[in-house]
Design a protein around this motif. Structure first.
Motif, mmCIF file in Angstrom:
data_model
loop_
_atom_site.group_PDB
_atom_site.id
_atom_site.type_symbol
_atom_site.label_atom_id
_atom_site.label_comp_id
_atom_site.label_asym_id
_atom_site.label_seq_id
_atom_site.Cartn_x
_atom_site.Cartn_y
_atom_site.Cartn_z
ATOM 1 N N ALA A 151 9.435 2.142 -5.812
ATOM 2 C CA ALA A 151 8.346 3.364 -5.683
ATOM 3 C C ALA A 151 9.165 4.545 -4.862
ATOM 4 O O ALA A 151 8.461 5.658 -4.595
ATOM 5 C CB ALA A 151 7.259 2.729 -4.886
ATOM 6 N N GLY A 152 10.007 4.597 -4.542
ATOM 7 C CA GLY A 152 10.878 5.623 -3.861
ATOM 8 C C GLY A 152 10.724 5.623 -2.414
ATOM 9 O O GLY A 152 10.871 6.638 -1.754
ATOM 10 N N VAL A 153 10.355 4.294 -1.871
ATOM 11 C CA VAL A 153 10.395 4.305 -0.549
ATOM 12 C C VAL A 153 11.522 3.882 0.362
ATOM 13 O O VAL A 153 11.944 2.684 -0.005
ATOM 14 C CB VAL A 153 9.014 3.381 -0.056
ATOM 15 N N MET A 182 0.973 -1.112 -0.165
ATOM 16 C CA MET A 182 -0.076 0.043 -0.011
ATOM 17 C C MET A 182 0.962 1.309 0.106
ATOM 18 O O MET A 182 0.556 2.376 -0.773
ATOM 19 C CB MET A 182 -0.937 -0.056 1.096
ATOM 20 N N PHE A 183 1.975 1.208 0.612
ATOM 21 C CA PHE A 183 2.763 2.378 0.842
ATOM 22 C C PHE A 183 3.298 2.923 -0.662
ATOM 23 O O PHE A 183 3.978 3.895 -0.917
ATOM 24 C CB PHE A 183 4.047 2.490 1.842
ATOM 25 N N THR A 184 3.601 1.616 -1.425
ATOM 26 C CA THR A 184 3.973 1.994 -2.768
ATOM 27 C C THR A 184 3.345 3.053 -3.550
ATOM 28 O O THR A 184 3.757 3.490 -4.553
ATOM 29 C CB THR A 184 4.299 0.847 -3.599
ATOM 30 N N HIS A 185 1.971 3.142 -3.189
ATOM 31 C CA HIS A 185 1.047 4.050 -4.016
ATOM 32 C C HIS A 185 1.207 5.200 -3.287
ATOM 33 O O HIS A 185 0.494 6.324 -3.971
ATOM 34 C CB HIS A 185 -0.482 3.295 -3.695
ATOM 35 N N PHE A 186 1.564 5.376 -2.227
ATOM 36 C CA PHE A 186 1.620 6.803 -1.457
ATOM 37 C C PHE A 186 3.310 7.046 -1.012
ATOM 38 O O PHE A 186 3.414 7.121 0.255
ATOM 39 C CB PHE A 186 0.659 6.852 -0.192
ATOM 40 N N PRO A 187 4.025 7.041 -1.879
ATOM 41 C CA PRO A 187 5.375 7.092 -1.312
ATOM 42 C C PRO A 187 5.986 8.257 -0.636
ATOM 43 O O PRO A 187 6.607 8.489 0.165
ATOM 44 C CB PRO A 187 6.341 6.689 -2.649
#
Length: 356
Positions: free
Chosen positions: A252-254, A218-223
């Motif tokens: 994703a830049g996380v 889920m965090f890959t959609h909101f990095p």
């Protein structure tokens, strides 16, 4: 002996501790109901298949339901949910069924595989073919990772993955993020002065815990909301996280850091997500006995704790009456998030959109 005083209760007492009301989140998101129509012809199988802008609108609809639950009582009137839980469940099954009932729908519930044709050797494909005739949406939980994939080939109604073995639990991850955005709506306002990315500690084993696996996805959609994720697990656990999932987060830049000393990083964390129950074969096992949260843990003063529940010794009840407790809000909000999702999937979103 229960006293006469103990049998009285206070309805005005809040369901959750902390400022968990969703109205600030509702104000932070401009309604764009057209984005939700894509869910009318979509199965919910994996977090990978979700879209950021659609999720934001789902969170807004959930916040609308939670802000004024008495306003919506019939959007699903005439619709039937097939609730098929072939693995034990309390919160997820009751949460989905509560969500459907609250919107005026009817339910057919299956809680025992042995009471179905599957016990006689019937294939899941044939079961799915029958479901097409009986309901408007299916919610399935199964111990097998492959069960969802076996069913979707025959389904002409939408299905929601409510947990397939160790693989995924997408609506739990939706509920987790909905809770985080209720806690800090400014995370959805990247151009505001109040916006500040958060540090998140995820205590668990993604390779064995579907809740943790789906949350990380889920965090890959909101990095942009993530400053850093600290993935914490017992050093004795081998293959706790796959290289594929780490690569997905990195792409994703996380930023992800892996560690085994929880107390060393707790003072830095804004959100602490902990789980200990994992699948091993056909049964459950508890991981990370060294990880325990209590009022003695070195939290930041405004840090929140999330847990998918059911809890064990890893989450002390001493935290229940503190502002760190957002896990009860997390469980409560899951009902409204699922209300929003189910409304969209059975083509009733237009009935609850604001008229301009």
């Amino acid at each position: 002996m229960v006293s006469a005083q103990q049998v009285e209760f206070n309805r005005a007492q809040p369901d959750v501790y902390g400022d968990a009301h969703p109205k600030a989140l509702l104000r932070a998101i401009q309604e764009d109901g057209d984005r939700l129509h894509c869910l009318e012809n979509k199965h919910i199988i994996s977090v990978d298949h979700l879209d950021r802008d659609v999720l934001i609108q789902l969170f807004r609809l959930a916040a609308k339901y939670e802000s004024n639950p008495a306003r919506f009582s019939s959007p699903l009137s005439g619709k039937i949910l097939i609730s098929a839980f072939y693995e034990p469940s309390t919160r997820t099954r009751l949460s989905f069924e509560s969500a459907w009932h609250r919107l005026g729908g009817d339910i057919m519930s299956i809680t025992d595989r042995s009471s179905t044709g599957i016990a006689k050797g019937e294939s899941l494909q044939d079961v799915a073919e029958m479901f097409n005739n009986y309901g408007d949406c299916v919610v399935l939980r199964d111990t097998s990772v492959e069960s969802i994939e076996e069913m979707i080939h025959s389904l002409r109604i939408p299905i929601i993955n409510a947990g397939n073995g160790i693989d995924e639990h997408p609506t739990q991850a939706m509920s987790d993020l909905y809770t985080i955005f209720k806690w800090r709506p400014s995370l959805l306002l990247p151009d505001s002065e109040a916006f500040s990315p958060i540090k998140i500690g995820v205590i668990g084993v993604p390779s064995q815990m579907r809740t943790v696996r789906s949350l990380l996805k889920m965090f890959t959609h909101f990095p942009r909301i993530v400053d850093e994720i600290f993935l914490l697990y017992d050093a004795s656990v081998e293959d706790a996280v796959s290289s594929e999932q780490l690569a997905q987060l990195e792409a994703a830049g996380v930023k992800v850091s892996i560690g085994h000393d929880m107390n060393a990083v707790l003072p830095e964390l804004d959100v602490v997500y902990i789980n200990s129950i994992a699948w091993v074969g056909e049964s459950f096992e508890t991981y990370g006995k060294s990880f325990k949260l209590s009022t003695d843990s070195p939290f930041k003063p405004d840090a929140i704790v999330l847990h998918p529940l059911a809890r064990g010794e890893e989450l002390c009840t001493s935290l229940d009456a503190t502002p760190h407790n957002w896990y009860f809000s997390q469980a409560r909000g899951a009902v409204f998030l699922r209300q929003a999702l189910l409304t969209c999937m059975v083509q009733r979103a237009s009935t609850v959109m604001d008229v301009i």
